[in-house]
Design an enzyme around this catalytic site. Structure first.
Site, PDB file in Angstrom:
ATOM      1  N   MET A 141       0.846  -1.200   0.000  1.00 38.43           N
ATOM      2  CA  MET A 141       0.000   0.000   0.000  1.00 38.43           C
ATOM      3  C   MET A 141       0.883   1.253   0.000  1.00 38.43           C
ATOM      4  O   MET A 141       0.432   2.337   0.347  1.00 38.43           O
ATOM      5  CB  MET A 141      -0.926   0.004   1.212  1.00 38.43           C
ATOM      6  CG  MET A 141      -1.910  -1.163   1.186  1.00 38.43           C
ATOM      7  SD  MET A 141      -3.466  -0.846   2.036  1.00 38.43           S
ATOM      8  CE  MET A 141      -2.874  -0.500   3.673  1.00 38.43           C
ATOM      9  N   ALA A 173       4.098   3.882   1.052  1.00 38.13           N
ATOM     10  CA  ALA A 173       4.778   4.348   2.274  1.00 38.13           C
ATOM     11  C   ALA A 173       5.839   3.310   2.652  1.00 38.13           C
ATOM     12  O   ALA A 173       5.878   2.796   3.774  1.00 38.13           O
ATOM     13  CB  ALA A 173       3.785   4.587   3.409  1.00 38.13           C
ATOM     14  N   HIS A 186       9.160   1.011   3.388  1.00 34.86           N
ATOM     15  CA  HIS A 186      10.275   1.053   4.347  1.00 34.86           C
ATOM     16  C   HIS A 186      11.111  -0.219   4.163  1.00 34.86           C
ATOM     17  O   HIS A 186      10.836  -1.021   3.237  1.00 34.86           O
ATOM     18  CB  HIS A 186       9.750   1.201   5.778  1.00 34.86           C
ATOM     19  CG  HIS A 186       8.665   0.213   6.128  1.00 34.86           C
ATOM     20  ND1 HIS A 186       8.870  -1.142   6.176  1.00 34.86           N
ATOM     21  CD2 HIS A 186       7.348   0.394   6.407  1.00 34.86           C
ATOM     22  CE1 HIS A 186       7.751  -1.762   6.506  1.00 34.86           C
ATOM     23  NE2 HIS A 186       6.797  -0.850   6.638  1.00 34.86           N
ATOM     24  N   HIS A 204       9.449  -3.559   3.423  1.00 27.56           N
ATOM     25  CA  HIS A 204       9.041  -3.820   2.036  1.00 27.56           C
ATOM     26  C   HIS A 204      10.254  -4.195   1.179  1.00 27.56           C
ATOM     27  O   HIS A 204      10.159  -5.030   0.281  1.00 27.56           O
ATOM     28  CB  HIS A 204       8.369  -2.582   1.428  1.00 27.56           C
ATOM     29  CG  HIS A 204       7.100  -2.175   2.126  1.00 27.56           C
ATOM     30  ND1 HIS A 204       7.028  -1.087   2.962  1.00 27.56           N
ATOM     31  CD2 HIS A 204       5.859  -2.718   2.107  1.00 27.56           C
ATOM     32  CE1 HIS A 204       5.796  -0.968   3.425  1.00 27.56           C
ATOM     33  NE2 HIS A 204       5.067  -1.943   2.929  1.00 27.56           N
ATOM     34  N   LYS A 253       4.928  -9.674   9.595  1.00 30.38           N
ATOM     35  CA  LYS A 253       4.440  -8.671  10.559  1.00 30.38           C
ATOM     36  C   LYS A 253       2.916  -8.739  10.657  1.00 30.38           C
ATOM     37  O   LYS A 253       2.340  -8.643  11.726  1.00 30.38           O
ATOM     38  CB  LYS A 253       4.932  -7.294  10.101  1.00 30.38           C
ATOM     39  CG  LYS A 253       4.114  -6.114  10.485  1.00 30.38           C
ATOM     40  CD  LYS A 253       4.492  -5.604  11.838  1.00 30.38           C
ATOM     41  CE  LYS A 253       3.833  -4.305  12.227  1.00 30.38           C
ATOM     42  NZ  LYS A 253       2.606  -3.971  11.577  1.00 30.38           N
ATOM     43  N   ASP A 254       2.246  -8.903   9.487  1.00 28.94           N
ATOM     44  CA  ASP A 254       0.788  -9.089   9.461  1.00 28.94           C
ATOM     45  C   ASP A 254       0.535 -10.588   9.379  1.00 28.94           C
ATOM     46  O   ASP A 254       0.181 -11.120   8.319  1.00 28.94           O
ATOM     47  CB  ASP A 254       0.184  -8.340   8.266  1.00 28.94           C
ATOM     48  CG  ASP A 254       0.369  -6.840   8.399  1.00 28.94           C
ATOM     49  OD1 ASP A 254      -0.233  -6.253   9.298  1.00 28.94           O
ATOM     50  OD2 ASP A 254       1.149  -6.266   7.615  1.00 28.94           O
ATOM     51  N   SER A 298       6.656  -0.382  10.368  1.00 25.06           N
ATOM     52  CA  SER A 298       5.283  -0.298   9.865  1.00 25.06           C
ATOM     53  C   SER A 298       5.080   1.093   9.313  1.00 25.06           C
ATOM     54  O   SER A 298       5.602   2.070   9.867  1.00 25.06           O
ATOM     55  CB  SER A 298       4.304  -0.537  11.019  1.00 25.06           C
ATOM     56  OG  SER A 298       3.017  -0.052  10.673  1.00 25.06           O
TER      57      SER A 298
END
Ligand code: PAF
Length: 295
Positions: A35, A37, A39, A42, A154-155, A190
């Site tokens: 999505m 943004a 970091h 990713h 993380k998710d 995150s």
């Protein structure tokens, strides 16, 4: 790196990617849905994607379907140019940034819903969230048709829901989970960490620390309920205003465990200064206490 927005251009671009290594049209393609943004978490997905495939496609799409009415869709961070540059530097081959209309054209009426796994934990706190995730991920996977797709651990519940969905629908796409990337102090990276003030950011590290302490306590033989109560107390003491859950769960089914058994995960969600953070860590029997991050 090629950047496209148009759904109509996608199939041709992916076809060209598969063929672009010369006469070999069997090149493996990996998909990293995001999505934006972006970091280092990713970037770890891109690195792993490059290890597992010849060509890497990333998507940036802030999916309205997975945000509740009172959530942060409007203020979700958007950094398209910086994101594209990070992806280019990481060696991504194709970035697809579809419009809402391309993903959900007028009349779109289908929801992909994964019963059971979607209903607990995040599903209880964020009703409809996983229907939104499963629907968009199915849509992206079917549009790109990669060989492999990568998602962050993380998710953790999201990863389990996506695996189930891909399996149930027989998509024939390998779903790979990539370990959480953490800041030096142990806080999981995150995009939502950007909402934290400097003081909240310092306090937020109590979340992974509480999980690590609970893991160590469980591995040392402390009863699970006492270890979880200790974690909640530490999270509250650090200034979190509410805790949605801190639980020991089966790593496959995400059902709660009252006693250690098999592959396990400690999962937590709590809010500090209006920002809801989630985290999880593995608990492996045979893992010695204090042996692994986060600190
Ligand atoms: O994890 C995310 O960034 C999103 O939930 C995903 C998988 C890209 C679907 O919108």
């Amino acid at each position: 790196m090629q950047i496209i927005r148009d759904l109509e251009a996608l199939a041709g671009e992916v076809f060209a990617l598969r063929a672009s290594q010369g006469e070999n049209r069997g090149d493996r393609v990996a998909l990293v849905p995001t999505m934006g943004a972006l970091h280092a978490g990713h970037m770890a997905l891109i690195t792993e994607a490059k290890r597992r495939a010849d060509r890497v496609v990333a998507t940036i799409f802030v999916n309205p379907l997975q945000f509740g009415a009172d959530e942060d869709l409007d203020r979700y961070p958007r950094h398209e140019a910086a994101d594209a540059e990070m992806l280019r530097q990481a060696g991504c081959d194709l970035l697809w940034m579809p419009s809402v209309g391309d993903i959900y054209p007028e009349g779109f009426a289908t929801t992909v819903s994964v019963r059971g796994l979607s209903e607990r934990w995040e599903g209880e706190a964020r009703p409809g969230h996983f229907d939104g995730v499963a629907t968009v991920v199915a849509r992206l996977l079917l549009a790109v048709k990669p060989d492999v797709a990568l998602f962050g651990e993380k998710d953790f519940q999201q990863l389990a829901v996506i695996r189930r969905m891909a399996d149930d629908l027989g998509l024939g796409i390998e779903i790979v989970g990539v370990p959480t990337v953490r800041d030096e102090d142990g806080l999981a990276l995150s995009s939502r960490n950007a909402y934290l003030s400097a003081d909240q950011r310092k306090r937020a590290v109590a979340l992974p620390q509480a999980l690590a302490a609970a893991r160590d306590a469980i591995l040392s033989g402390e009863p699970v309920d006492a270890a979880l109560a200790g974690a909640k107390e530490a999270i509250r003491a650090a200034g979190f205003s509410s805790i949605d859950y801190v639980a020991l769960v089966d790593a496959g089914t995400l059902e709660p465990l009252e006693e250690p058994r098999g592959a396990m995960r400690l999962i937590a969600a709590a809010t500090i200064g209006g920002t809801r953070l989630i985290d999880n860590i593995a608990v492996a029997t045979g893992q010695s206490p204090r042996a692994s991050s986060p600190r």
